[in-house]
Design an enzyme around this catalytic site. Structure first.
Site, PDB file in Angstrom:
ATOM      1  N   GLY A  84     -54.743 -30.823  11.257  1.00 15.79           N
ATOM      2  CA  GLY A  84     -55.111 -30.054  12.446  1.00 15.79           C
ATOM      3  C   GLY A  84     -56.138 -30.700  13.356  1.00 15.79           C
ATOM      4  O   GLY A  84     -56.120 -30.485  14.564  1.00 15.79           O
TER       5      GLY A  84
ATOM      6  N   ASP B 280     -61.680 -20.908   9.254  1.00 20.90           N
ATOM      7  CA  ASP B 280     -61.140 -19.565   9.033  1.00 20.90           C
ATOM      8  C   ASP B 280     -61.990 -18.924   7.925  1.00 20.90           C
ATOM      9  O   ASP B 280     -63.066 -18.401   8.186  1.00 20.90           O
ATOM     10  CB  ASP B 280     -59.662 -19.729   8.678  1.00 20.90           C
ATOM     11  CG  ASP B 280     -58.886 -18.429   8.643  1.00 20.90           C
ATOM     12  OD1 ASP B 280     -59.469 -17.367   8.908  1.00 20.90           O
ATOM     13  OD2 ASP B 280     -57.681 -18.459   8.344  1.00 20.90           O
TER      14      ASP B 280
ATOM     15  N   LYS C 196     -63.234 -18.372  13.320  1.00 15.10           N
ATOM     16  CA  LYS C 196     -62.789 -16.974  13.246  1.00 15.10           C
ATOM     17  C   LYS C 196     -63.804 -16.236  12.381  1.00 15.10           C
ATOM     18  O   LYS C 196     -63.590 -16.076  11.175  1.00 15.10           O
ATOM     19  CB  LYS C 196     -61.431 -16.921  12.532  1.00 15.10           C
ATOM     20  CG  LYS C 196     -60.226 -16.814  13.426  1.00 15.10           C
ATOM     21  CD  LYS C 196     -58.997 -16.585  12.574  1.00 15.10           C
ATOM     22  CE  LYS C 196     -57.736 -16.955  13.319  1.00 15.10           C
ATOM     23  NZ  LYS C 196     -56.538 -16.897  12.447  1.00 15.10           N
TER      24      LYS C 196
ATOM     25  N   PHE D 128     -53.169 -15.038  15.044  1.00 17.25           N
ATOM     26  CA  PHE D 128     -52.666 -16.326  14.598  1.00 17.25           C
ATOM     27  C   PHE D 128     -52.561 -17.270  15.776  1.00 17.25           C
ATOM     28  O   PHE D 128     -51.667 -17.154  16.600  1.00 17.25           O
ATOM     29  CB  PHE D 128     -51.358 -16.206  13.822  1.00 17.25           C
ATOM     30  CG  PHE D 128     -51.207 -17.391  12.910  1.00 17.25           C
ATOM     31  CD1 PHE D 128     -51.917 -17.438  11.718  1.00 17.25           C
ATOM     32  CD2 PHE D 128     -50.450 -18.486  13.276  1.00 17.25           C
ATOM     33  CE1 PHE D 128     -51.861 -18.560  10.901  1.00 17.25           C
ATOM     34  CE2 PHE D 128     -50.387 -19.607  12.462  1.00 17.25           C
ATOM     35  CZ  PHE D 128     -51.090 -19.642  11.271  1.00 17.25           C
TER      36      PHE D 128
ATOM     37  N   ASP E  43     -51.311 -25.416  13.775  1.00 16.74           N
ATOM     38  CA  ASP E  43     -49.874 -25.220  13.544  1.00 16.74           C
ATOM     39  C   ASP E  43     -49.555 -23.845  12.996  1.00 16.74           C
ATOM     40  O   ASP E  43     -50.412 -23.141  12.460  1.00 16.74           O
ATOM     41  CB  ASP E  43     -49.363 -26.249  12.538  1.00 16.74           C
ATOM     42  CG  ASP E  43     -49.824 -25.931  11.117  1.00 16.74           C
ATOM     43  OD1 ASP E  43     -51.059 -25.830  10.904  1.00 16.74           O
ATOM     44  OD2 ASP E  43     -48.971 -25.747  10.233  1.00 16.74           O
TER      45      ASP E  43
HETATM   46  C1  PRP Z   1     -56.283 -25.235   8.559  1.00 14.75           C
HETATM   47  C2  PRP Z   1     -57.309 -25.656   9.573  1.00 14.75           C
HETATM   48  C3  PRP Z   1     -58.538 -25.906   8.726  1.00 14.75           C
HETATM   49  C4  PRP Z   1     -58.399 -24.888   7.609  1.00 14.75           C
HETATM   50  C5  PRP Z   1     -59.296 -23.727   7.861  1.00 14.75           C
HETATM   51  O1  PRP Z   1     -55.764 -26.401   7.957  1.00 14.75           O
HETATM   52  O2  PRP Z   1     -56.900 -26.839  10.241  1.00 14.75           O
HETATM   53  O3  PRP Z   1     -58.515 -27.210   8.185  1.00 14.75           O
HETATM   54  O4  PRP Z   1     -57.018 -24.464   7.625  1.00 14.75           O
HETATM   55  O5  PRP Z   1     -59.096 -22.717   6.906  1.00 14.75           O
HETATM   56  P1  PRP Z   1     -60.210 -22.197   5.930  1.00 14.75           P
HETATM   57  O6  PRP Z   1     -61.510 -22.132   6.691  1.00 14.75           O
HETATM   58  O7  PRP Z   1     -59.734 -20.826   5.539  1.00 14.75           O
HETATM   59  O8  PRP Z   1     -60.290 -23.095   4.763  1.00 14.75           O
HETATM   60  P2  PRP Z   1     -54.456 -26.368   7.030  1.00 14.75           P
HETATM   61  O9  PRP Z   1     -54.888 -26.244   5.614  1.00 14.75           O
HETATM   62  O10 PRP Z   1     -53.505 -25.352   7.563  1.00 14.75           O
HETATM   63  O11 PRP Z   1     -53.854 -27.821   7.203  1.00 14.75           O
HETATM   64  P3  PRP Z   1     -53.483 -28.523   8.581  1.00 14.75           P
HETATM   65  O12 PRP Z   1     -54.770 -28.928   9.208  1.00 14.75           O
HETATM   66  O13 PRP Z   1     -52.659 -29.687   8.187  1.00 14.75           O
HETATM   67  O14 PRP Z   1     -52.742 -27.528   9.418  1.00 14.75           O
HETATM   68 MG    MG Z   2     -52.293 -25.550   9.031  1.00 16.56          MG
HETATM   69 MN    MN Z   3     -56.741 -28.318   8.810  1.00 17.36          MN
END
Ligand code: PRP
Ligand code: MG
Ligand code: MN
Length: 179
Positions: free
Chosen positions: A43, A102, A130, A151, A158
């Site tokens: 991300g 998140d 968030k 979302f 993504d």
């Molecule tokens: C998403 C986002 C953060 C993480 C945040 O990554 O990019 O890295 O989740 O969530 P959290 O605070 O609840 O831990 P994801 O794991 O979806 O992987 P991606 O970056 O490849 O989309």
């Molecule tokens: Mg992700």
């Molecule tokens: Mn991520």
């Protein structure tokens, strides 16, 4: 606008202005240093790419891949290092770059892991947070925007792997992630 998008939450122009502002602050704070920017795959690649070009210092770049989500919309709490850093961060000024915080579980795990390697300094730059979803406390020095518990996709974020290429930060239609 892509048909799956309900609305634009933060238009590209506002994102770019914020990234320039964060880059300017980082430039000032790390004056005379050679910070190592650590992006969290996947991300963070979009914000990393824009942010680094707004930092007027000789930065270095590295990435980690950490899994917490799978393809769903909520954190499983399971955190795993899929790809570690190439660089030794001992004695380095490390700035972790994220697209969104998140629950905070991903970053709290990652910060613990990085801190143990004894960097000279360790800070977080996250474009989005968030707050309503936070499970663990995190000290985020460079923060872009607070977003509601919707979302959001785009600018690196993504849903099931897609929509990262949207230039704006958007809210998806419910039917897209409910199906
Ligand atoms: C998403 C986002 C953060 C993480 C945040 O990554 O990019 O890295 O989740 O969530 P959290 O605070 O609840 O831990 P994801 O794991 O979806 O992987 P991606 O970056 O490849 O989309
Ligand atoms: Mg992700
Ligand atoms: Mn991520």
């Amino acid at each position: 606008m892509m048909p799956d998008v309900k609305e634009v939450l933060i238009p590209s122009s506002e994102v770019q202005a914020k990234v320039r502002e964060l880059g300017a602050r980082i430039t000032e704070d790390y004056e005379g240093e050679r910070p190592l920017l650590v992006g969290v795959l996947r991300g963070a690649v979009v914000v990393m790419s824009d942010l680094m070009r707004n930092i007027d210092l000789p930065c270095e770049l590295d990435f980690m891949d950490i899994s917490s989500y799978g393809s769903g919309t909520s954190s499983s709490g399971v955190v795993r290092i899929l790809k570690d850093l190439e660089e030794d961060v001992t004695g380095r000024h490390v700035l972790v770059v994220e697209d969104i915080i998140d629950t905070g579980l991903t970053l709290s795990y990652l910060m613990r892991s990085l801190k143990a390697r004894k960097p000279a300094s360790l800070e977080i730059c996250a474009l989005l947070t968030k707050p309503s979803r936070r499970k663990v406390d995190l000290d985020v020095k460079y923060l872009g925007f607070e977003v509601p518990d919707e979302f959001v996709v785009g600018y690196g974020l993504d849903f099931a792997g897609a929509y990262r290429n949207l230039p704006d930060i958007c809210i998806l239609k419910e039917e897209v992630f409910a199906s």
